[in-house]
Write an enzyme that holds these catalytic residues in place. Structure first.
Site, PDB file in Angstrom:
ATOM      1  N   GLY A  68       0.880  -1.180  -0.074  1.00  0.00           N
ATOM      2  CA  GLY A  68       0.026  -0.008   0.058  1.00  0.00           C
ATOM      3  C   GLY A  68       0.862   1.197  -0.014  1.00  0.00           C
ATOM      4  N   ARG A 104     -32.425  16.827  23.545  1.00  0.00           N
ATOM      5  CA  ARG A 104     -32.324  15.653  24.271  1.00  0.00           C
ATOM      6  C   ARG A 104     -32.137  16.560  25.629  1.00  0.00           C
ATOM      7  NH1 ARG A 104     -32.789  10.134  24.953  1.00  0.00           N
ATOM      8  NH2 ARG A 104     -31.959  10.019  27.032  1.00  0.00           N
ATOM      9  N   GLN A 132     -21.840  21.097  30.999  1.00  0.00           N
ATOM     10  CA  GLN A 132     -20.548  21.357  30.469  1.00  0.00           C
ATOM     11  C   GLN A 132     -19.638  20.212  29.922  1.00  0.00           C
ATOM     12  OE1 GLN A 132     -17.488  22.943  33.364  1.00  0.00           O
ATOM     13  NE2 GLN A 132     -18.119  25.003  32.295  1.00  0.00           N
ATOM     14  N   GLU A 150      -4.806   7.397   0.643  1.00  0.00           N
ATOM     15  CA  GLU A 150      -3.895   8.459  -0.209  1.00  0.00           C
ATOM     16  C   GLU A 150      -2.685   8.677   1.101  1.00  0.00           C
ATOM     17  OE1 GLU A 150      -5.180  11.588  -2.295  1.00  0.00           O
ATOM     18  OE2 GLU A 150      -7.048  10.682  -2.660  1.00  0.00           O
TER      19      GLU A 150
END
Lengths: 251, 376, 318
Positions: free
Chosen positions: B128, B265, B276, B360
């Protein structure tokens, strides 16, 4: 034939609206061409594609940021544009007086105006513009066809719909259903770069004095009860009818 | 310094956003579930001019730059990273032609890429990131090149009009002997097997591509013998930026979905956005997103202004994909149990963007690139 | 003085007429003078007699040229009457027709326009109004800088006026319909079961969740009939061709504010909410408990519309 399409740039419908003091605060909001105006640009292009010899002039009265909406219209297919640039806020009637002068100078015979503005929720510009010009108008148009020196238009009325024939020149206000506006393509976006975008000032089209002024803007959201029933259909339907009859005392 | 986009760039961004949210986003979940390759939408994107925008004007293209590609990539990635990969992988065939093609080659190959997909054949089953170990062979026979070998994990393999294939010449060793050959999609001897069972990006067409005595004219070679690897590396130095751009889209989507969910929610009698612990997650996502966008646009600007860009693009790709991966993971966390189910779009973000850390050039390779430049 | 141009259907005043009187009386307190009303078209005399009961000086022109409504024709009549009578304020209902010609009257009288207002006030020299903007999310206050003013008044908002102790006079006015460049070729009634969307006090709107055009006839229409409601539809529904565009409620369709709004199988996109979020009581039925429509709803049922709606019809009939 020259066609003017009037453009406005408004906050994206998905944008949340805030106020700061007693005015709407549009800082940080994403602006787009008013969806109602897109129908006008598209319809003008379709008239051309239908074989009519037309020049399509996009016409906008507003601040510098309106340029984005104007460029979108050029990318979609308007031939050129006139931007009457101003930071002044004009009410619909004084806007109509300025734009009518511009339409006259362009020598347009057909003007498209969005049926209802997504910022001011106003449907006044089209009719007011037609009145200043001394032309007829057709509002809430859902179908349009050229027929010689006239147009046949189907539009919504209080009781349903109506098809009318109007001799040109005329103002048409557009709405959903008239057509499905196309996307601009990348090649056309690049070509639009070379199209004329002429800048002008309100004074070039006669001074119009605003007859109303804004005194305040506030977000008043009605508090809702948000009572939800769920589960068995019969039980929740019964609970709903009880609430409507005995608590809300409606129906 | 100027952070303003040009009017045309703004228009391109707006078009890409509109196309992505109206046409791609509503269909992405279904494509993902069924491994559907969205041929019609790829065609629609090509018709709008969103495909291969870097082809120079003199060859029928738009001649747009990397920044424009980044703008489009972010919007497509926002809607579906798999779809974005179809578009950005196509560019991998355009860039080698741009970098190394002769005028004659550009005239011959670019028109087919204006509306047709390209595919870049580098990876093989046994190699690869180590491109030098490739086995696919090119033999020179008279005026022709004969290609033999099998390429692996090829995006758009089997659905493209043009392949750019990296091969080694039979007698040369290592990098010196690599060549870059253009093979038409319909050349006799080219076949493919669609690969199934991908973790994410399941709508992009990924294939094993087999070249069996494929004959093309010698004039299909880009550059000279021994230039192949160089061309491939230069190509990736650019196209990596589009991977960064798609990652930005994923990160922005993760953030948007999280903000939306956190506001609605409720827990302990208040929206969880009041907590927080949740706010910090959102803030971190935003910081990662904005800083990686700056790096991505900077790298794109370097390319568009012909400046050295290998390190900047490596940083952009690595950072943006890491940021997007963690944003997707945190988005699932914000959504709790719902986030783990495919009724919500966030688990797909994570599965999709995992690939951005791999293809890539893996993020490990990107770090090597950056480290080497420091220790040179 | 103040001029009202109420609407009527063949001699029967529309509900908005009494709201015009309410607004007219508010302005009269500051501007002084009498309240006059102009009734146009066949049946105008009967409608004039009706409005006079509210202490209004009523003028009527039975000219058949006022039917069907044409903006330029009505503009001419309203402007002529306003000039003739020296009106400081002209009030019309903000129906589609009213919204269509009020701006023209304002231009012709060189007057200010207050459009689609929900509230009016006056200090004697200027008139102020409140109206909704930004897709009905903001309430805007604005004032005229002078008088006269033309006002279109949002329907179904103000309390209808009560009859006055002393009725006003009723007289014919010599105001023939003007010529118009608009020729009506054909007309089609809306499919809302006789109840107009703009005026209905109950609206039942169906969305995609209704499933099919057949779902409208099986679920939405019977429910609407049971509670004497008009039928509305969402953009997705009219786009799919299940219902005509005239039935659409939302940003690009009609804006309604009935006493009760019942949303059946619709999720509640911003564009839809802008067309109905000023309704007094909102009821929603949807299978998705997270649908945005429930956030603006007073009452909701989370469930399958195919099961819940027939049950509601049964209960409401009982």
């Amino acid at each position: 034939m020259k066609i003017c399409t009037i453009l406005k740039q408004v906050p994206d419908a998905e944008a949340s609206i805030r106020t700061s003091g007693d005015r709407v605060d549009l800082s940080g909001v994403t602006f787009v061409m008013d969806g109602m105006d897109e129908y006008g640009v598209e319809e003008a292009i379709r008239l051309r594609e239908g074989g009519a010899q037309v020049e399509i002039v996009a016409l906008a009265l507003g601040p510098k940021r309106f340029e984005d909406a104007i460029r979108t219209s050029l990318a979609i297919g308007a031939d050129r544009a006139v931007h009457i640039e101003t930071d002044e806020t004009y009410d619909a009637i004084s806007q109509a007086r300025i734009l009518a002068e511009a339409v006259k100078k362009e020598g347009a015979e057909l003007v498209f105006v969005g049926g209802k503005e997504a910022d001011w929720d106003s449907a006044a510009l089209g009719p007011a513009l037609a009145e200043v010009l001394g032309w007829p108008h057709v509002d809430w148009t859902t179908k349009l066809a050229l027929s010689g020196a006239a147009v046949e238009a189907t539009h919504d009325t209080d009781s349903g719909t109506e098809t009318v024939k109007v001799a040109l020149p005329a103002v048409i206000t557009t709405q959903q259903g008239l057509n499905e506006p196309r996307y601009p393509t990348l090649p056309n976006i690049m070509k639009a770069k070379r199209k004329e975008l002429r800048k002008a000032q309100p004074a070039d089209y006669g001074a119009a004095t605003a007859l109303t002024r804004l005194t305040g803007e506030a977000i008043q959201v009605k508090t809702r009860l948000n009572k939800l029933f769920s589960g068995d259909a019969v039980e929740s339907a019964t609970a709903l009818v009880n609430a409507l009859r005995n608590e809300a005392k409606v129906l | 310094m100027n952070f303003d986009l040009t009017p045309e760039q703004k228009e391109i961004q707006r078009l890409a956003r509109q196309f992505a949210t109206e046409q791609i986003l509503p269909r992405a979940a279904e494509w993902d579930r069924n491994e559907t390759y969205p041929a019609e939408m790829v065609q629609a994107a090509a018709d709008l001019g969103l495909l291969n925008i870097g082809i120079p004007e003199e060859y029928g293209g738009l001649g747009l730059g990397m920044l424009e590609e980044a703008l489009i990539g972010e919007e497509l990635g926002y809607a579906c990273m798999g779809f974005d990969t179809i578009i950005l992988a196509s560019d991998l065939a355009v860039v080698p032609l741009k970098l190394a093609g002769t005028d004659e080659q550009k005239k011959r190959f670019f028109p087919g890429l204006v509306k047709g997909l390209g595919a870049f054949c580098l990876s093989e089953a046994d190699n690869g990131s180590d491109a030098a170990a490739m086995k696919t062979k090119a033999e020179f026979v008279g005026d022709e090149i004969v290609v033999n070998g099998t390429k692996m994990w090829i995006t758009n393999g089997g659905v493209c009009s043009t392949y750019v294939v990296l091969c080694r010449t039979e007698h040369a060793q290592g990098h010196l002997g690599t060549v870059c050959v253009v093979v038409p999609g319909d050349a006799p001897g080219v076949s493919h097997n669609k690969l199934h069972g991908k973790m994410g990006q399941r709508c992009s067409y990924t294939a094993e591509v087999i070249f069996e005595n494929v004959r093309v004219p010698k004039s299909n070679m880009l550059g000279g013998i021994g230039d192949g690897f160089k061309i491939a590396m230069k190509t990736l130095d650019r196209t990596r930026i589009t991977v960064a751009a798609g990652s930005l889209g994923v990160a922005r989507r993760a953030l948007d979905e999280s903000v939306k969910y956190a506001r609605t929610r409720h827990a302990f009698g208040a929206p969880i956005s009041n907590l927080q612990a949740i706010q910090f997650k959102l803030a971190d996502m935003k910081m990662g997103l904005d800083t990686s966008r700056l790096q991505t646009h900077y790298a794109a600007w370097l390319v568009d202004n012909d400046r050295p860009h290998a390190q900047a693009s490596a940083i952009a790709k690595c950072r943006a994909s890491d940021v997007a991966f963690s944003a997707a993971a945190e988005a699932i966390q914000v959504h709790g149990g719902y986030g783990y189910m495919n009724d919500f779009p966030v688990e797909k973000l994570l599965r999709d963007v995992k690939l951005n850390q791999i293809y890539e050039g893996t993020n490990e390779i990107q770090r090597v690139v950056v480290a080497r430049s420091l220790l040179r | 003085m103040i001029l009202l141009v109420p609407e009527h259907a063949a001699g029967t005043l529309r509900g908005s007429a009494r709201e015009l009187v309410t607004a007219g009386r508010t302005l009269q307190a500051a501007l002084g003078g009498e309240i006059h009303a102009l009734l146009l078209g066949p049946g105008a005399a009967a409608a004039a007699a009706e409005i006079a009961k509210y202490g209004v000086q009523a003028h009527h022109s039975e000219d058949a040229g006022y039917e069907p409504f044409k903006a330029q024709v009505w503009t001419h009549a309203a402007a002529e009457a306003a000039t003739m009578l020296g009106a400081k304020a002209v009030l019309v209902p903000a129906s589609r027709s009213g919204l269509s010609y009020a701006p023209r009257v304002a231009v012709r009288l060189n007057a200010a326009l207050l459009e689609d207002v929900i509230e009016v006030d006056s200090d004697g020299a200027t008139v102020g109004g409140k109206r909704f903007t930004y897709l009905s999310r903001v309430t805007e206050s604005s004032r005229t800088t002078a008088l006269p003013v033309v006002i279109s008044l949002k329907v179904n908002v103000l309390a209808p006026a009560e009859a006055a102790a002393a009725p006003g006079a009723v007289a014919a006015i010599d105001l023939p319909a003007a010529a118009s460049g608009v020729e009506v070729l054909s007309q089609a009634k809306a499919s809302t079961g006789g109840v107009s969307l703009d005026e209905a006090s109950v609206v039942v709107t169906g969305g995609r969740g209704v499933g099919s055009p057949e779902g409208f006839t099986r679920l939405v229409e019977p429910l609407a009939a049971t509670v004497n409601a008009a039928v509305g539809a969402t953009r997705a529904v009219v786009d799919a061709g299940w219902r005509p565009y005239a039935d659409q409620v939302g940003q690009t369709g009609k804006t309604v504010a009935p006493n009760v709004y019942i949303a059946v199988g619709l999720s509640g996109a911003v564009q839809h909410l802008s067309g109905m979020n000023r309704s007094k009581t909102i009821v929603a039925i949807n299978k998705d408990k997270d649908a945005p429509i429930f956030k603006v709803a007073d009452y909701g049922v989370v469930g399958d519309v195919n099961e819940v709606v027939p049950e509601l019809v049964k209960l409401l009939k009982g």
